[in-house]
Design an enzyme around this catalytic site. Structure first.
Site, PDB file in Angstrom:
ATOM      1  N   CYS A 380     -35.272  48.389   0.994  1.00  0.00           N
ATOM      2  CA  CYS A 380     -36.301  48.489  -0.042  1.00  0.00           C
ATOM      3  C   CYS A 380     -37.386  49.474   0.376  1.00  0.00           C
ATOM      4  O   CYS A 380     -37.993  49.336   1.446  1.00  0.00           O
ATOM      5  CB  CYS A 380     -36.915  47.115  -0.304  1.00  0.00           C
ATOM      6  SG  CYS A 380     -38.182  47.142  -1.596  1.00  0.00           S
ATOM      7  N   ARG A 505     -28.067  52.928 -10.496  1.00  0.00           N
ATOM      8  CA  ARG A 505     -28.583  53.604 -11.706  1.00  0.00           C
ATOM      9  C   ARG A 505     -27.471  53.980 -12.669  1.00  0.00           C
ATOM     10  O   ARG A 505     -27.664  53.962 -13.889  1.00  0.00           O
ATOM     11  CB  ARG A 505     -29.362  54.867 -11.307  1.00  0.00           C
ATOM     12  CG  ARG A 505     -30.739  54.596 -10.753  1.00  0.00           C
ATOM     13  CD  ARG A 505     -31.421  55.915 -10.400  1.00  0.00           C
ATOM     14  NE  ARG A 505     -30.640  56.680  -9.437  1.00  0.00           N
ATOM     15  CZ  ARG A 505     -30.690  57.997  -9.301  1.00  0.00           C
ATOM     16  NH1 ARG A 505     -31.470  58.716 -10.101  1.00  0.00           N
ATOM     17  NH2 ARG A 505     -29.966  58.613  -8.392  1.00  0.00           N
TER      18      ARG A 505
END
Length: 634
Positions: A380, A505
Site C-alpha cells: 500500500c 484497474r
C-alpha cells in the site's frame, strides 16, 4: 481541406489512444451533443425505467460545479500557471452519509411487523405508517429485485420499490414458495456477531496461540539482551538522552524465535511439539494459472466482486482491512471481510505494522470467519499507512516483516500470502532481496506489483523485473500485477513465467476482461450490454446494502466510484489500433449511439445521469466527487 487537423497532420497525440477519425470530436462538441440529446429525448432513448422523465428534472446541477476539478485542461486555466496536474486522492471531497438523504425513517419494529419497539416513547424513528408514507420519496420502479428473487423484501414499507410487494392497507406480501427455496441457505458469510463485537470492545477475546508466539518473541528478546549484557564484546551505543541501545550482530538477527524456543524443549515428545508449525497440516490452495481479482479499496466491494465472478475471475479478495480496527470490533471494517456464496476461492487482506496486532488479528480471522487464505498488504503506497510503517513500509522493516509473517503463519490454518511492490524508491528495487527470505518465512504465495511506491501509476509496470523475481520465488507461486487491459497483455505476462496474474484497474475499466482472457478474444461489447452489467451491480448492491433510501444511495455512491474508472474504456470497434493500452488517455470521441457517448464522458454530471437510469433521481442535497483523481496517464 487545405488545413488538415492536428491529429491528421501529426498523428495521435502522445499518451492518447488511437481512435478512428470518423469518431473523433472536440470537447465542446462532445458535451454539447450530450446536453442536446438529454433535452431532446428526456432520457427516453437510453433507459428502460418508466420514471426516466422525472429523473431529468433534478439531475446534475449540484455535481456540475465539480466539473472543473475533474478536468485537467480547465483546472489549468483557473489555478496557478505552474500548478501540478491532478493525481492521487481527492482528500477534501465532500462526505455525505447515506442517512443524510433520509431524515424521517420508519422504526424497524414497524418494518418487521408484529414487533414491539424496545425504546417505546423514546424511539427517535417514526411509528405512524401514514405519516411516513406521506414524507417518503417516490418509488423508483415497479419491480423489487429482492422480492422477485428471494420472495420477500426485508425492508418492507421503507423499500424504494415498495409498491411491488405492498398491499393497499400497507401490509408486506411474501412469496412463500420462493422463500422455501432459500430457507437455510447462507448467501453471505463472515458477518460480525454481536456477541463477538461486545467481547472485542471489552477486550475479553482470548488469543491463546498469539500469546504463545509472542511469548517466544519476548523470551528471545530477553535472552538476547542478557547475552549482550554479559558479553564484553557486545556493542553498545548511547543516544542523546543517555539511554543505552543494544546493537546485535548479523548472525544473531538471523536467528528465529522458533529456533530459540526449540532449545528449551526437554523430555518426552508431546502432541504440541508435533502439531505446532507443520505447514503440511494447513489447508492447501492451488493458486497456479488462476485469474486473481486484486483487492481494490472502495471499488472492490462485494457486489463488484460478484460481477467479476460472473465474467470468470477465479480468485477474489476482500478490500484492505486495518488489523487494529478489526480487533476493536468496528462494524465498518468487518464488513470488508464479508463473502458471497459465489466466491469459491476467497481471501481477506489485512494491513498492520506490528507483530502483536497482526498475529492477534490473524487468529481472530482464523477462528471467526470462513476464508481460503489471508493476505498481508505490504504494497500500500498511501501516506497514512506508509508513515506508520505499514504497507510499503514493511518492505524496509524486514525484521518486523519476518516476525509478522511467522506469527500469522503460526496461528493460521489457511495459507498466508503477501502482496508487495518492487520497492519504495523508483530506482532502488528491493523485492528480489526480500523474496528469497519470504520463502524461508513460510509464505504460500507472493503477488508482485511491478512498480515502486514513488512511481504509483505514472510509469509502466516492469514485467522484466517480475520475471526475474518469479524465478527467485520458485517453487513458491508468484503472481504478477500491472497494466493488464486485454488478453494480449495477459498472454505476454504469462510468458514471463509467473504462476498467475492479478488484475486491478483493468477489471475496473472492463470487468469482462476475465472472459476475454479465457476465450482469447477482443470483445466489442455494446453499450446496452454494459448498461446491463451496471444494472446487475445495482441489483447486487441493493441486496447487499439495502433497498431503502440509505442502501440505495450507498449503492449509487459506489456505482459512481466505479464509473470514474469505467469511463476510460474505449469500444473495440472505435479503435484504430487494437488493443487499448491502460496508460493511454481516451481522446474526446462520439460513440456509435448516445448511450455509448454518455458512457465515454469523464464529467461527473454524466455519471450521475447514468446512475439515474438505474436508481432514479438523486436527492436534492446530493453531491459527489470521486475518491481518485486521474493520474494514470501521461
Amino acid at each position: 481541406m487545405e488545413e488538415p487537423s492536428e491529429k491528421e497532420a501529426d498523428g495521435p497525440t502522445k499518451g492518447e489512444a488511437s481512435i478512428k477519425d470518423e469518431f473523433l470530436t472536440t470537447k465542446d462538441k462532445f458535451h454539447a451533443f450530450l446536453d442536446f440529446e438529454l433535452k431532446d429525448s428526456k432520457g427516453g432513448k437510453v433507459s428502460d425505467n418508466e420514471n426516466t422523465e422525472d429523473t431529468t428534472e433534478t439531475p446534475v446541477e449540484q455535481p456540475e460545479a465539480k466539473k472543473l476539478k475533474l478536468d485537467p485542461e480547465e483546472s489549468n486555466k483557473v489555478e496557478k500557471p505552474d500548478s501540478k496536474r491532478l493525481r492521487g486522492q481527492n482528500k477534501s471531497r465532500p462526505h455525505m452519509k447515506p442517512t443524510t438523504y433520509d431524515d424521517k425513517r420508519l422504526c424497524l419494529s414497524v418494518i418487521q411487523e408484529n414487533r414491539e419497539c424496545p425504546y417505546g416513547n423514546k424511539c427517535k424513528f417514526l411509528h405512524d405508517v401514514a405519516e411516513y408514507m406521506a414524507t417518503k420519496p417516490a418509488d423508483i420502479g415497479e419491480d423489487c429485485y429482492l422480492y422477485s428473487t428471494f420472495g420477500k423484501c426485508d425492508y418492507g414499507l421503507s423499500c424504494r420499490f415498495a409498491k411491488a410487494h405492498t398491499t393497499p392497507d400497507f401490509k408486506t406480501m411474501v412469496k412463500a414458495e420462493v422463500v422455501k427455496i432459500y430457507k437455510g441457505r447462507t448467501l453471505m458469510k463472515n458477518s460480525l456477531d454481536k456477541d463477538l463485537q461486545n467481547r472485542l470492545r471489552k477486550r475479553a477475546v482470548p488469543f491463546k496461540k498469539s500469546a504463545e508466539y509472542l511469548k517466544t518473541l519476548s523470551n528471545y528478546r530477553d535472552k538476547r539482551e542478557q547475552q549482550e549484557n554479559g558479553d564484553a564484546g557486545a556493542t553498545k551505543m548511547a543516544d542523546p538522552s543517555g539511554e543505552e541501545q543494544h546493537v546485535s550482530t548479523e548472525p544473531e538477527m538471523q536467528m528465529s524465535p522458533e529456533k530459540q524456543a526449540s532449545v528449551k524443549t526437554v523430555g518426552p515428545l508431546t502432541n504440541e511439539d508435533i502439531i505446532k508449525l507443520r505447514m503440511c497440516e494447513k489447508k492447501q490452495v492451488d493458486f497456479k494459472d488462476k485469474l486473481y481479482l486484486a483487492p481494490l479499496t472502495t471499488c472492490g466491494n462485494l457486489p463488484f466482486r460478484r460481477v467479476c465472478k460472473r465474467f470468470g475471475a477465479d480468485i477474489t479478495c476482500g478490500e484492505m482491512a486495518m488489523c487494529t480496527n478489526l480487533l476493536q470490533g468496528q462494524q465498518s471494517e468487518w464488513a470488508l471481510l464479508k463473502r458471497h456464496e459465489s466466491e469459491d476461492l476467497f481471501g481477506v487482506q489485512v494491513e498492520g505494522c506490528f507483530p502483536d496486532t497482526m498475529t492477534r488479528c490473524a487468529e481472530l480471522i482464523n477462528n471467526n470467519t470462513d476464508v481460503d487464505f489471508v493476505d498481508i498488504n505490504s504494497g500500500c503506497p498511501i501516506d497514512l499507512v506508509y508513515k506508520k510503517g505499514g504497507g510499503c513500509g514493511l518492505m524496509t522493516r524486514s525484521k518486523k516483516f519476518e516476525q509478522i509473517v511467522k506469527g500469522m503463519n503460526y496461528v493460521l490454518d489457511v495459507p498466508l500470502t503477501v502482496k508487495i511492490r518492487t520497492g519504495v524508491q523508483e530506482k532502488c528495487s528491493i523485492a528480489h532481496k526480500l523474496i528469497p527470505e519470504m520463502k524461508k518465512w513460510g509464505v504460500s504465495m507472493i503477488t508482485l506489483h511491478g512498480r515502486s511506491r514513488e512511481q504509483r501509476y505514472t510509469k509502466l509496470a516492469d514485467w522484466d523485473y517480475i520475471n526475474t523475481c518469479s524465478k527467485l520465488a520458485s517453487p513458491v507461486p508468484l503472481f504478477g500485477n500491472g497494466d493488464i487491459l486485454s488478453y494480449e497483455d495477459a498472454m505476454k505476462a504469462r510468458e514471463t513465467g509467473v504462476s498467475g496474474i492479478m488484475i486491478a484497474r483493468g477489471a475496473l475499466i472492463k470487468p469482462w476482461i476475465f472472459t476475454e482472457i479465457k476465450e482469447s478474444r477482443h470483445w466489442d461489447i455494446s453499450s446496452s450490454e454494459r448498461l446491463d452489467i451496471l444494472r446487475d451491480f445495482t441489483n447486487f448492491g441493493l441486496e447487499h446494502w439495502g433497498s431503502d433510501t440509505q442502501g440505495l444511495e450507498k449503492t449509487r455512491s459506489f456505482l459512481l466510484e466505479w464509473l470514474s474508472f469505467m469511463c476510460r474504456y474505449i469500444p473495440v470497434g472505435l479503435l484504430e489500433q487494437v488493443p487499448q493500452k491502460i496508460n493511454e488517455r481516451p481522446p474526446y470521441y462520439m460513440g456509435r449511439n448516445y448511450l455509448e457517448s454518455l458512457m465515454a464522458s469523464q464529467n461527473v454530471g454524466d455519471w450521475v445521469r447514468i446512475s439515474e437510469m438505474l436508481l432514479g433521481p438523486v436527492p436534492m442535497n446530493f453531491n459527489f466527487l470521486p475518491k481518485h483523481k486521474a493520474n494514470a496517464y501521461k
